[in-house]
Design a protein around this motif. Structure first.
Motif, PDB file in Angstrom:
ATOM      1  N   UNK A  35     -46.112  43.021 -49.607  1.00 42.26           N
ATOM      2  CA  UNK A  35     -45.269  43.724 -49.245  1.00 42.26           C
ATOM      3  C   UNK A  35     -45.315  44.479 -50.636  1.00 42.26           C
ATOM      4  N   UNK A  36     -45.094  43.856 -51.658  1.00 37.88           N
ATOM      5  CA  UNK A  36     -43.980  44.994 -52.720  1.00 37.88           C
ATOM      6  C   UNK A  36     -45.617  45.744 -53.362  1.00 37.88           C
ATOM      7  N   UNK A  37     -47.020  44.938 -53.212  1.00 37.98           N
ATOM      8  CA  UNK A  37     -48.046  45.641 -53.886  1.00 37.98           C
ATOM      9  C   UNK A  37     -48.825  46.903 -52.780  1.00 37.98           C
ATOM     10  N   UNK A  38     -47.950  46.979 -51.406  1.00 42.95           N
ATOM     11  CA  UNK A  38     -48.269  48.526 -50.427  1.00 42.95           C
ATOM     12  C   UNK A  38     -47.457  49.690 -51.552  1.00 42.95           C
ATOM     13  N   UNK A  39     -46.427  49.346 -52.034  1.00 44.07           N
ATOM     14  CA  UNK A  39     -45.600  50.707 -52.994  1.00 44.07           C
ATOM     15  C   UNK A  39     -46.030  51.499 -53.303  1.00 44.07           C
ATOM     16  N   UNK A  40     -47.225  50.706 -54.185  1.00 46.11           N
ATOM     17  CA  UNK A  40     -47.950  51.338 -55.550  1.00 46.11           C
ATOM     18  C   UNK A  40     -49.058  52.676 -54.621  1.00 46.11           C
ATOM     19  N   UNK A  48     -42.956  57.010 -44.827  1.00 45.37           N
ATOM     20  CA  UNK A  48     -43.619  55.670 -45.547  1.00 45.37           C
ATOM     21  C   UNK A  48     -42.148  54.734 -46.506  1.00 45.37           C
ATOM     22  N   UNK A  49     -41.970  55.047 -47.002  1.00 45.82           N
ATOM     23  CA  UNK A  49     -40.711  54.067 -47.641  1.00 45.82           C
ATOM     24  C   UNK A  49     -39.941  53.748 -47.191  1.00 45.82           C
ATOM     25  N   UNK A  50     -39.584  54.715 -46.530  1.00 43.11           N
ATOM     26  CA  UNK A  50     -38.762  54.483 -45.443  1.00 43.11           C
ATOM     27  C   UNK A  50     -39.086  52.536 -44.614  1.00 43.11           C
ATOM     28  N   UNK A  51     -40.050  53.291 -44.616  1.00 45.95           N
ATOM     29  CA  UNK A  51     -40.181  51.715 -43.311  1.00 45.95           C
ATOM     30  C   UNK A  51     -40.847  50.611 -44.196  1.00 45.95           C
ATOM     31  N   UNK A  52     -41.308  50.989 -45.301  1.00 44.21           N
ATOM     32  CA  UNK A  52     -41.589  50.154 -46.121  1.00 44.21           C
ATOM     33  C   UNK A  52     -40.418  49.453 -46.745  1.00 44.21           C
ATOM     34  N   UNK A 102     -35.569  43.252 -44.649  1.00 42.85           N
ATOM     35  CA  UNK A 102     -35.975  42.549 -43.761  1.00 42.85           C
ATOM     36  C   UNK A 102     -36.703  40.934 -43.899  1.00 42.85           C
ATOM     37  N   UNK A 103     -37.542  41.313 -44.507  1.00 42.71           N
ATOM     38  CA  UNK A 103     -38.361  40.119 -45.685  1.00 42.71           C
ATOM     39  C   UNK A 103     -37.383  39.067 -46.422  1.00 42.71           C
ATOM     40  N   UNK A 104     -36.747  39.887 -46.765  1.00 47.76           N
ATOM     41  CA  UNK A 104     -36.392  39.271 -47.836  1.00 47.76           C
ATOM     42  C   UNK A 104     -34.922  38.788 -47.110  1.00 47.76           C
ATOM     43  N   UNK A 105     -34.417  39.016 -46.743  1.00 46.92           N
ATOM     44  CA  UNK A 105     -32.914  38.595 -45.871  1.00 46.92           C
ATOM     45  C   UNK A 105     -33.096  37.550 -45.229  1.00 46.92           C
ATOM     46  N   UNK A 106     -34.492  37.276 -44.894  1.00 52.86           N
ATOM     47  CA  UNK A 106     -35.360  36.406 -43.621  1.00 52.86           C
ATOM     48  C   UNK A 106     -35.516  35.014 -44.228  1.00 52.86           C
ATOM     49  N   UNK A 107     -36.796  35.919 -45.330  1.00 51.66           N
ATOM     50  CA  UNK A 107     -36.508  34.441 -46.748  1.00 51.66           C
ATOM     51  C   UNK A 107     -35.335  33.663 -47.261  1.00 51.66           C
ATOM     52  N   UNK A 108     -34.048  34.599 -47.276  1.00 54.34           N
ATOM     53  CA  UNK A 108     -33.004  34.008 -47.766  1.00 54.34           C
ATOM     54  C   UNK A 108     -32.538  33.261 -46.913  1.00 54.34           C
ATOM     55  N   UNK A 109     -32.449  33.506 -45.900  1.00 54.09           N
ATOM     56  CA  UNK A 109     -31.348  32.759 -44.667  1.00 54.09           C
ATOM     57  C   UNK A 109     -32.667  31.334 -44.759  1.00 54.09           C
ATOM     58  N   UNK A 110     -33.878  31.686 -44.457  1.00 60.46           N
ATOM     59  CA  UNK A 110     -34.659  30.185 -44.567  1.00 60.46           C
ATOM     60  C   UNK A 110     -34.382  29.582 -45.700  1.00 60.46           C
TER      61      UNK A 110
END
Length: 255
Positions: free
Chosen positions: A189-194, A226-230, A236-244
């Motif tokens: 997902x980070x690579x999509x930012x570029x 596009x940036x706001x969506x990204x 969401x990914x980081x928060x979910x990962x944190x919770x897991x």
């Protein structure tokens, strides 16, 4: 010696069973034959007494052997259970340490994302300021040379700031990559930012420099959307990962 016998039984159970059956059948025959040897007639006691003695004696030996083997296998099984429990505990402890490490990296990634978001917000504002300054320059007549000179200087300063912010954003993105190396889905997902930034930021500047402000605004709105969506998907990914990861630390894996 006892260990060799145990290893033999373990490796050759059928042979050991055959030898045991043979001895159980053969020993009584040997005793019965020995009762007819003249040497035994010199000892006191009758046949029934001697048979009873040998039965008790050999029975005691067999019983002792049985107890020894039973104790040996119980101890061996207990030792194995202790070793397995120790290995299981060690694996759980390793998993816990790994989860703590990954949790720290995930929290560092959240912090890195916030830093990146702050710089992107600055860059987006800088695009707006550059657009406004460019439009203001157009309104200044050539006769107002001093005012025009000051406006151009401000425009160039804004362009320098924009360039500096882009470099800072690149550093922030690289930092975010390093923090998310252990999470394939987040790194992807980070690579999509570029791709999001590179696709439209140059178009915004080209639109401003060519005085096509409508096109520049269209590209700006597209970039921001596009940036706001990204950004939301990343959060969401980081928060979910944190919770897991927190759940993995609180609730050890049950094997």
């Amino acid at each position: 010696m006892k260990l060799k016998i145990c290893n033999f039984i373990k490796k050759n159970p059928l042979k050991a069973l055959g030898i045991g059956i043979f001895l159980l059948l053969f020993i009584p025959v040997i005793i019965a034959v020995c009762m007819y040897i003249p040497l035994f007639s010199l000892s006191k006691g009758n046949v029934d007494g001697w048979l009873g003695f040998w039965g008790s004696f050999l029975g005691g030996i067999l019983g002792a052997i049985g107890v020894i083997f039973t104790t040996y296998f119980i101890i061996k099984n207990n030792n194995k259970n202790v070793e397995d429990a120790a290995k299981m505990q060690d694996n759980r402890e390793r998993d816990r340490h790994l989860s703590v490490f990954m949790l720290n990296k995930n929290e560092e990634a959240i912090f890195a994302l916030n830093e990146l978001n702050f710089k992107v917000a600055e860059l987006l504002k800088c695009f707006i300021d550059i657009t406004k300054q460019s439009q203001q320059i157009e309104k200044i007549s050539i006769a107002e040379s001093d005012k025009l000179h000051i406006a151009n200087e401000k425009y160039n300063l804004l362009k320098d700031k924009e360039h500096s912010l882009r470099l800072e954003i690149m550093n922030k993105v690289n930092n975010l990559k390093s923090k998310t190396t252990y999470f394939d889905n987040i790194l992807k997902k980070v690579l999509e930012f570029e791709g999001i930034m590179n696709a439209e930021k140059n178009e915004i500047l080209n639109g401003i420099e060519s005085k096509n402000y409508k096109y520049a605004k269209t590209m700006f709105d597209s970039l921001k959307s596009n940036y706001d969506k990204w950004l939301k998907e990343m959060n969401d990914l980081l928060i979910m990962n944190n919770s897991d990861l927190i759940n993995e630390i609180k609730i050890p894996n049950k094997d």
